[in-house]
Design a protein around this motif. Structure first.
Motif, mmCIF file in Angstrom:
data_model
loop_
_atom_site.group_PDB
_atom_site.id
_atom_site.type_symbol
_atom_site.label_atom_id
_atom_site.label_comp_id
_atom_site.label_asym_id
_atom_site.label_seq_id
_atom_site.Cartn_x
_atom_site.Cartn_y
_atom_site.Cartn_z
ATOM 1 N N LEU A 2 0.192 -1.550 -0.354
ATOM 2 C CA LEU A 2 0.336 -0.232 -0.388
ATOM 3 C C LEU A 2 1.036 1.518 -0.272
ATOM 4 C CD1 LEU A 2 -2.441 -1.574 2.948
ATOM 5 C CD2 LEU A 2 -3.544 -0.888 0.034
ATOM 6 N N PRO A 3 0.182 2.389 -1.322
ATOM 7 C CA PRO A 3 1.711 3.065 -0.993
ATOM 8 C C PRO A 3 1.281 3.996 0.317
ATOM 9 C CG PRO A 3 -0.537 3.662 -2.283
ATOM 10 C CD PRO A 3 -0.870 2.105 -1.720
ATOM 11 N N SER A 4 2.313 4.459 0.689
ATOM 12 C CA SER A 4 2.751 4.904 2.253
ATOM 13 C C SER A 4 1.923 6.472 2.585
ATOM 14 C CB SER A 4 4.140 5.356 2.619
ATOM 15 O OG SER A 4 4.694 6.631 2.088
ATOM 16 N N GLY A 5 1.549 6.567 1.885
ATOM 17 C CA GLY A 5 0.674 8.421 2.168
ATOM 18 C C GLY A 5 -0.845 7.649 2.471
ATOM 19 N N ILE A 6 -1.237 6.815 1.636
ATOM 20 C CA ILE A 6 -2.850 6.842 2.090
ATOM 21 C C ILE A 6 -3.650 7.404 3.517
ATOM 22 C CG2 ILE A 6 -2.809 5.269 0.312
ATOM 23 C CD1 ILE A 6 -2.772 3.079 2.572
ATOM 24 N N ARG A 7 -4.845 7.557 3.706
ATOM 25 C CA ARG A 7 -4.901 8.164 4.577
ATOM 26 C C ARG A 7 -6.881 7.648 4.320
ATOM 27 N NH1 ARG A 7 -1.305 8.213 6.061
ATOM 28 N NH2 ARG A 7 0.281 9.787 6.736
ATOM 29 N N PRO A 8 -7.688 7.610 5.172
ATOM 30 C CA PRO A 8 -6.970 6.898 6.260
ATOM 31 C C PRO A 8 -6.361 5.640 6.527
ATOM 32 C CG PRO A 8 -9.191 5.980 5.961
ATOM 33 C CD PRO A 8 -9.214 7.288 5.725
ATOM 34 N N THR A 9 -5.377 5.095 7.648
ATOM 35 C CA THR A 9 -4.356 4.390 6.921
ATOM 36 C C THR A 9 -5.620 2.623 7.828
ATOM 37 O OG1 THR A 9 -3.647 4.598 10.156
ATOM 38 C CG2 THR A 9 -2.780 5.478 8.034
ATOM 39 N N PRO A 10 -4.795 0.866 7.388
ATOM 40 C CA PRO A 10 -5.325 0.729 7.093
ATOM 41 C C PRO A 10 -6.037 0.482 8.785
ATOM 42 C CG PRO A 10 -3.581 0.440 5.650
ATOM 43 C CD PRO A 10 -3.605 1.444 6.238
ATOM 44 N N ARG A 11 -5.413 0.018 9.945
ATOM 45 C CA ARG A 11 -6.305 0.066 10.810
ATOM 46 C C ARG A 11 -7.344 0.599 11.431
ATOM 47 N NH1 ARG A 11 -2.109 2.738 15.760
ATOM 48 N NH2 ARG A 11 -1.849 4.703 14.862
ATOM 49 N N ASP A 12 -7.887 1.949 10.713
ATOM 50 C CA ASP A 12 -8.592 2.802 10.503
ATOM 51 C C ASP A 12 -10.059 2.420 9.584
ATOM 52 O OD1 ASP A 12 -8.357 3.818 12.756
ATOM 53 O OD2 ASP A 12 -7.385 5.803 11.849
ATOM 54 N N TRP A 13 -9.700 1.260 8.568
ATOM 55 C CA TRP A 13 -10.980 0.932 7.588
ATOM 56 C C TRP A 13 -11.193 -0.191 8.349
ATOM 57 C CZ3 TRP A 13 -6.911 -1.210 3.237
ATOM 58 C CH2 TRP A 13 -6.315 0.029 2.424
ATOM 59 N N PRO A 14 -13.338 -0.342 7.961
ATOM 60 C CA PRO A 14 -14.247 -0.539 8.148
ATOM 61 C C PRO A 14 -14.188 -1.816 8.787
ATOM 62 C CG PRO A 14 -14.400 0.985 6.505
ATOM 63 C CD PRO A 14 -13.319 1.759 6.420
ATOM 64 N N THR A 15 -13.216 -2.462 7.544
ATOM 65 C CA THR A 15 -13.031 -3.856 7.831
ATOM 66 C C THR A 15 -11.986 -4.293 9.576
ATOM 67 O OG1 THR A 15 -13.467 -4.616 4.932
ATOM 68 C CG2 THR A 15 -11.509 -6.395 6.973
ATOM 69 N N PHE A 16 -11.276 -4.041 9.123
ATOM 70 C CA PHE A 16 -10.302 -3.817 10.445
ATOM 71 C C PHE A 16 -10.996 -3.695 11.752
ATOM 72 C CE2 PHE A 16 -7.791 -4.118 6.907
ATOM 73 C CZ PHE A 16 -7.158 -5.410 6.796
ATOM 74 N N THR A 17 -11.306 -2.353 11.632
ATOM 75 C CA THR A 17 -12.384 -2.107 12.693
ATOM 76 C C THR A 17 -13.430 -2.837 13.122
ATOM 77 O OG1 THR A 17 -13.544 -0.214 11.431
ATOM 78 C CG2 THR A 17 -11.700 0.334 12.514
#
Length: 495
Positions: A301-316
């Motif tokens: 995943l590109p380093s500049g993405i927002r939000p980062t994966p730990r805040d994506w609905p799948t993982f939350t």
């Protein structure tokens, strides 16, 4: 700018590293029969001194552009994209479109070939030239899917050393280079698809905005990294379509939410979380130590993405569900930005696990690791030598072998080989039916290897679900699959 009136434009074809103008012979013949003018740039290694650099190759491409006429479509294959972009930027008055032919990365000003193409071999010991791959090593530059043995023999026999400076010298581009119309011709057998690229472009990294710019299009040729040898007719058709400005856009409609930010398939109430470094912990009710489930996102995943994966609905959503059911749910951000980052990302996962096991709310002897998608290779070290506190390893729609041409050879991050060490480790694998064939083939090989060594793999079949179904498929099947997978993983922790 309007469509490129592609039938009037000449093609200049720039080859991959270690090859030469000969690699285009079949495609050039098809294009010429259709009435196109075609010019093939020589390899940087053909007739050049070993000290030739990227500027040497750019000059050769510029020479072909000037010979081709006033309207030129420049095609760069793999490494060849860099000299193609350099020439297009300096002959902007002639080049009407640049075609990225199965070329990973988006070279920017200051990038070298080695910065954006991890599969390219590195110069060794200060040598002026990089020797070409042996016959059995061509897959390292990219998928050899579709190549006949004779074609592979030809690649090996006609290969040339690559001047090292063509790979290490930075590409110089002006700001206007970003305004040159582009078409990506993708080869899915090597892992590149329009759907996957569209998803990547939706992640929010400003560096990827070029992918969705108006006038930039994308096409697919169903083969591996060498379509000029495996599918010359289909490639010629795709190049003519590219020259005419045809193809799909990667831009999402303004009112469409990116797939990874859509709601979780289950309605799980929000829960409080504790944020530590790159890790978020979702504790259950109560105060006694509980088992933990660590959810490891995919990549690169590109380093500049927002939000980062730990805040994506799948993982939350998964973490909150685990907490509601009595375990500590854990999400984390690891730094898998390119395939070369696998060692660093593996260190991030290990550090997160150490933090979690030391937490007072966690029973450090009962932990599960749950890997998703392109994070699958990060499961290999845990499969090869499972620690006693690792009670379960789960995998959702995973990549279980490195993609050819991504510079990740060897077995350290190859779960298909590592599963030999997991004979006593329970593995829960969620396999979607509507999967990318390339990814599903790695799952099939993993299951075959597990069967040969007697490893315990429980497969949860999701025949009507897609990759990323937790936010893509709000169906009863998807909800049932999430519940079953969580029940099985938590059951291993309580066993």
């Amino acid at each position: 700018m309007t469509a490129d009136r592609g039938t009037e434009a000449a093609f200049v074809l720039v080859p991959e590293a270690h090859t030469g103008d000969w690699v285009w012979e079949q495609v050039a013949a098809v294009l010429r029969r259709a009435g196109a003018r075609v010019f093939c740039a020589a390899s940087a290694g053909a007739g050049s001194a070993p000290t030739a650099d990227l500027e040497t190759h750019i000059a050769e491409v510029i020479r072909q552009v000037e010979e081709a006429g006033e309207r030129v479509v420049l095609v760069g294959h793999g490494y060849g994209l860099l000299p193609a972009l350099g020439a297009a930027d300096r002959r902007r008055d002639r080049v009407v479109r640049v075609v990225h032919l199965d070329a990973a990365g988006l070279p920017e000003d200051g990038d070298s070939a080695l910065d954006v193409l991890p599969a390219l071999p590195r110069p060794a010991g200060g040598r002026a030239e990089v020797p070409p791959p042996a016959r059995e090593e061509w897959h390292r530059l990219g998928s050899t899917d579709g190549l006949t043995p004779a074609a592979l023999d030809q690649l090996a026999a006609r290969a040339l050393p690559q001047p090292a400076a063509t790979l290490t010298q930075p590409l110089r581009l002006s700001e206007s280079a970003a305004r040159i119309p582009r078409t990506g011709v993708l080869c899915p057998a090597g892992g590149s698809t329009i759907d996957r690229l569209r998803w990547t472009a939706s992640l929010g990294d400003p560096r990827l905005s070029l992918l969705t710019a108006p006038g930039n299009t994308f096409l697919e040729v169903p083969t591996g990294h060498w379509p000029m040898l495996s599918e010359p007719d289909l490639l010629a058709k795709a190049l003519r379509q590219a020259a005419a400005g045809e193809g799909e856009s990667l831009a999402l409609p303004p009112d469409q939410v990116p797939a990874h930010l859509r709601p979780f398939v289950l309605d799980v109430p929000d829960r409080p979380r504790e944020r530590r470094e790159r890790v978020d912990l979702y504790p259950p009710d109560g105060h006694e130590p509980r088992p933990a489930v660590v959810f490891v996102h995919g990549g690169p995943l590109p380093s500049g993405i927002r939000p980062t994966p730990r805040d994506w609905p799948t993982f939350t959503g998964y973490a909150a569900l685990a907490a509601r059911l009595g375990a500590v749910g854990v999400t984390l951000d690891h730094r898998l930005h390119t395939p070369a980052d696998l060692p660093r990302a593996a260190d991030d996962v290990s550090a997160a696990v150490d933090l979690v096991r030391a937490h007072p709310r966690v029973d450090g002897d009962r932990v599960a690791l749950w890997f998703f998608s392109g994070g699958g290779p990060l499961s290999a070290p845990w499969l090869s030598a499972p620690p006693p506190w690792l009670r379960c390893l789960a995998l959702n729609y995973p990549l279980l072998e490195p993609i050819p041409g991504h510079g990740t050879d060897g077995d350290r991050f190859r779960p298909v080989a590592a599963v030999r060490g997991a004979v006593d480790l329970p593995v829960v694998l969620t396999r979607v039916g509507l999967e990318d064939p390339m990814l599903d083939a790695t799952v099939e090989r993993f299951l075959g290897a597990a069967g040969e060594c007697g490893a315990e793999v429980e497969v949860i079949a999701a025949p009507h679900c897609r990759h990323g179904f937790e936010t893509l498929d709000p169906t009863s099947e998807a909800r049932a699959v999430v519940r079953e997978a969580m029940e099985r993983v938590l059951g291993k922790l309580d066993a």
